[in-house]
Design a protein around this motif. Structure first.
Motif, PDB file in Angstrom:
ATOM      1  N   GLY A 141       5.652   3.493 -17.570  1.00  0.00           N
ATOM      2  CA  GLY A 141       6.612   4.491 -17.105  1.00  0.00           C
ATOM      3  C   GLY A 141       7.985   4.235 -17.679  1.00  0.00           C
ATOM      4  N   LYS A 142       8.343   2.967 -17.804  1.00  0.00           N
ATOM      5  CA  LYS A 142       9.624   2.616 -18.423  1.00  0.00           C
ATOM      6  C   LYS A 142       9.646   3.046 -19.884  1.00  0.00           C
ATOM      7  N   ALA A 143       8.535   2.783 -20.599  1.00  0.00           N
ATOM      8  CA  ALA A 143       8.451   3.167 -22.000  1.00  0.00           C
ATOM      9  C   ALA A 143       8.587   4.682 -22.169  1.00  0.00           C
ATOM     10  N   LEU A 144       8.004   5.432 -21.241  1.00  0.00           N
ATOM     11  CA  LEU A 144       8.020   6.884 -21.351  1.00  0.00           C
ATOM     12  C   LEU A 144       9.371   7.504 -21.002  1.00  0.00           C
ATOM     13  N   TYR A 145      10.021   6.984 -19.949  1.00  0.00           N
ATOM     14  CA  TYR A 145      11.123   7.756 -19.358  1.00  0.00           C
ATOM     15  C   TYR A 145      12.475   7.049 -19.308  1.00  0.00           C
ATOM     16  N   SER A 146      12.564   5.777 -19.639  1.00  0.00           N
ATOM     17  CA  SER A 146      13.843   5.068 -19.455  1.00  0.00           C
ATOM     18  C   SER A 146      14.955   5.660 -20.309  1.00  0.00           C
ATOM     19  N   ARG A 147      14.629   6.251 -21.452  1.00  0.00           N
ATOM     20  CA  ARG A 147      15.651   6.802 -22.345  1.00  0.00           C
ATOM     21  C   ARG A 147      15.724   8.330 -22.302  1.00  0.00           C
ATOM     22  N   THR A 148      14.748   8.934 -21.626  1.00  0.00           N
ATOM     23  CA  THR A 148      14.686  10.398 -21.704  1.00  0.00           C
ATOM     24  C   THR A 148      14.763  11.105 -20.357  1.00  0.00           C
ATOM     25  N   ASP A 149      14.350  10.450 -19.296  1.00  0.00           N
ATOM     26  CA  ASP A 149      14.275  11.135 -18.000  1.00  0.00           C
ATOM     27  C   ASP A 149      14.547  10.116 -16.886  1.00  0.00           C
ATOM     28  N   LYS A 150      15.796   9.958 -16.526  1.00  0.00           N
ATOM     29  CA  LYS A 150      16.170   8.943 -15.536  1.00  0.00           C
ATOM     30  C   LYS A 150      15.536   9.177 -14.162  1.00  0.00           C
ATOM     31  N   PRO A 151      15.481  10.390 -13.642  1.00  0.00           N
ATOM     32  CA  PRO A 151      14.826  10.572 -12.341  1.00  0.00           C
ATOM     33  C   PRO A 151      13.361  10.135 -12.355  1.00  0.00           C
ATOM     34  N   LYS A 152      12.626  10.495 -13.423  1.00  0.00           N
ATOM     35  CA  LYS A 152      11.236  10.055 -13.492  1.00  0.00           C
ATOM     36  C   LYS A 152      11.145   8.543 -13.675  1.00  0.00           C
ATOM     37  N   TYR A 153      12.064   8.000 -14.437  1.00  0.00           N
ATOM     38  CA  TYR A 153      12.057   6.546 -14.662  1.00  0.00           C
ATOM     39  C   TYR A 153      12.182   5.804 -13.331  1.00  0.00           C
ATOM     40  N   GLN A 154      12.988   6.326 -12.416  1.00  0.00           N
ATOM     41  CA  GLN A 154      13.146   5.673 -11.112  1.00  0.00           C
ATOM     42  C   GLN A 154      11.842   5.714 -10.312  1.00  0.00           C
ATOM     43  N   ASP A 155      11.012   6.716 -10.584  1.00  0.00           N
ATOM     44  CA  ASP A 155       9.719   6.778  -9.896  1.00  0.00           C
ATOM     45  C   ASP A 155       8.771   5.677 -10.347  1.00  0.00           C
ATOM     46  N   TYR A 156       9.110   4.994 -11.429  1.00  0.00           N
ATOM     47  CA  TYR A 156       8.284   3.891 -11.942  1.00  0.00           C
ATOM     48  C   TYR A 156       9.054   2.571 -11.938  1.00  0.00           C
ATOM     49  N   THR A 157      10.065   2.510 -11.098  1.00  0.00           N
ATOM     50  CA  THR A 157      10.861   1.288 -10.960  1.00  0.00           C
ATOM     51  C   THR A 157      10.533   0.651  -9.612  1.00  0.00           C
ATOM     52  N   PHE A 158      10.063  -0.571  -9.642  1.00  0.00           N
ATOM     53  CA  PHE A 158       9.608  -1.249  -8.417  1.00  0.00           C
ATOM     54  C   PHE A 158      10.701  -1.240  -7.356  1.00  0.00           C
ATOM     55  N   ALA A 159      11.913  -1.617  -7.722  1.00  0.00           N
ATOM     56  CA  ALA A 159      13.002  -1.726  -6.744  1.00  0.00           C
ATOM     57  C   ALA A 159      13.302  -0.387  -6.103  1.00  0.00           C
ATOM     58  N   GLN A 160      13.278   0.685  -6.890  1.00  0.00           N
ATOM     59  CA  GLN A 160      13.581   2.006  -6.356  1.00  0.00           C
ATOM     60  C   GLN A 160      12.486   2.488  -5.405  1.00  0.00           C
ATOM     61  N   LEU A 161      11.225   2.253  -5.777  1.00  0.00           N
ATOM     62  CA  LEU A 161      10.128   2.652  -4.895  1.00  0.00           C
ATOM     63  C   LEU A 161      10.150   1.857  -3.594  1.00  0.00           C
ATOM     64  N   LEU A 162      10.492   0.584  -3.697  1.00  0.00           N
ATOM     65  CA  LEU A 162      10.540  -0.243  -2.489  1.00  0.00           C
ATOM     66  C   LEU A 162      11.642   0.239  -1.556  1.00  0.00           C
ATOM     67  N   VAL A 197       0.827  -1.210   0.000  1.00  0.00           N
ATOM     68  CA  VAL A 197       0.000   0.000   0.000  1.00  0.00           C
ATOM     69  C   VAL A 197       0.863   1.262   0.000  1.00  0.00           C
ATOM     70  N   PRO A 198       1.891   1.387   0.851  1.00  0.00           N
ATOM     71  CA  PRO A 198       2.751   2.572   0.757  1.00  0.00           C
ATOM     72  C   PRO A 198       3.415   2.712  -0.618  1.00  0.00           C
ATOM     73  N   LEU A 199       3.802   1.586  -1.200  1.00  0.00           N
ATOM     74  CA  LEU A 199       4.409   1.623  -2.526  1.00  0.00           C
ATOM     75  C   LEU A 199       3.395   2.106  -3.566  1.00  0.00           C
ATOM     76  N   ALA A 200       2.151   1.634  -3.443  1.00  0.00           N
ATOM     77  CA  ALA A 200       1.100   2.051  -4.377  1.00  0.00           C
ATOM     78  C   ALA A 200       0.811   3.548  -4.264  1.00  0.00           C
ATOM     79  N   ARG A 201       0.919   4.097  -3.055  1.00  0.00           N
ATOM     80  CA  ARG A 201       0.682   5.529  -2.870  1.00  0.00           C
ATOM     81  C   ARG A 201       1.772   6.351  -3.564  1.00  0.00           C
ATOM     82  N   LEU A 202       3.025   5.933  -3.423  1.00  0.00           N
ATOM     83  CA  LEU A 202       4.118   6.641  -4.096  1.00  0.00           C
ATOM     84  C   LEU A 202       3.937   6.599  -5.610  1.00  0.00           C
ATOM     85  N   LEU A 203       3.550   5.426  -6.117  1.00  0.00           N
ATOM     86  CA  LEU A 203       3.356   5.277  -7.553  1.00  0.00           C
ATOM     87  C   LEU A 203       2.203   6.145  -8.041  1.00  0.00           C
TER      88      LEU A 203
END
Length: 236
Positions: A201-222, A16-22
């Motif tokens: 989120g990976k499709a949108l930001y993995s090549r263009t915006d690394k900080p945003k991409y981390q916001d959609y990475t399970f391991a980073q949010l955890l 649930v906390p992870l879902a809120r961040l996402l």
């Protein structure tokens, strides 16, 4: 039927906390998601996500269920603590009482002691039931050796408490299993739209915006969830 397994690779209380961040990241970047997949990321997506999040957040914590079971265990322990001396007194009277309808070694005392010492709740219930029946059948002989109605009632109360608590404990454990299965269904339902956000989120930001991409990475949010919880823990 096999129990439903979690689709997510974290503890239940972390989802649930992870879902809120996402969710917060999605709300910030909603326009990008709608431009990517306009038919999927409509207003209904967030409404559905919030409903699933609320349902998961409302689940009863497993720790609460365990605490309830511990209450039953403590009560049964109290019964076990009171039983030895009661049986010792009764054994002394049975040994001297005559005549008896059954031999002293078949009265049920040793069977009750053995079941108690082996933490055998069903065996102890059966032994105490037999013991009380034998006391009733030999009440006159035992009364002459000092067995008072209050002594017998104390033993009957212990038996009734044991039956009540073991029955309640079994019922509570069955409910906990059912709750756990129901909870997993709700949690997996929440995780389903989360997987779309991770992938898109990976499709949108993995090549263009690394900080945003981390916001959609399970391991980073955890990591963020666990770090924030660690910071909230009192020192020492």
């Amino acid at each position: 039927m096999d129990a439903e397994k979690p689709d997510f690779a974290c503890r239940i209380d972390e989802l649930v906390p992870l879902a809120r961040l996402l969710r917060a990241s999605y709300v910030r970047d909603q326009a990008d998601f709608q431009a990517l997949l306009p038919d999927d990321y409509t207003a209904a997506f967030l409404t559905d996500y919030d409903q699933r999040l609320a349902a998961a957040d409302a689940l009863e914590a497993t720790s609460v269920q365990i605490a309830r079971r511990m209450v039953f265990t403590d009560r049964i322990h109290q019964v076990y603590q009171q039983l030895p001396q009661t049986l010792d007194y009764l054994a002394a009277r049975v040994r001297r009482a005559t005549p008896l309808t059954v031999p002293a070694d078949r009265f049920g005392i040793e069977q009750a002691r053995r079941a108690r010492n082996h933490d055998d709740h069903p065996g102890l219930e059966a032994a105490l039931k037999t013991l009380l029946q034998n006391i009733d059948a030999n009440s006159a002989a035992l009364a002459q050796k000092g067995q008072q109605p209050t002594d017998t009632q104390q033993l009957r109360d212990l038996y009734d408490s044991l039956v009540q608590e073991t029955t309640a404990q079994g019922s509570q454990m069955s409910q906990q299993k059912a709750h756990t299965a129901d909870n997993m269904t709700v949690l997996n339902a929440l995780y389903a739209p989360m997987t779309h956000l991770f992938q898109d989120g990976k499709a949108l930001y993995s090549r263009t915006d690394k900080p945003k991409y981390q916001d959609y990475t399970f391991a980073q949010l955890l990591k963020r969830v666990r770090r924030e919880r660690s910071e909230q823990q009192p020192a020492g």
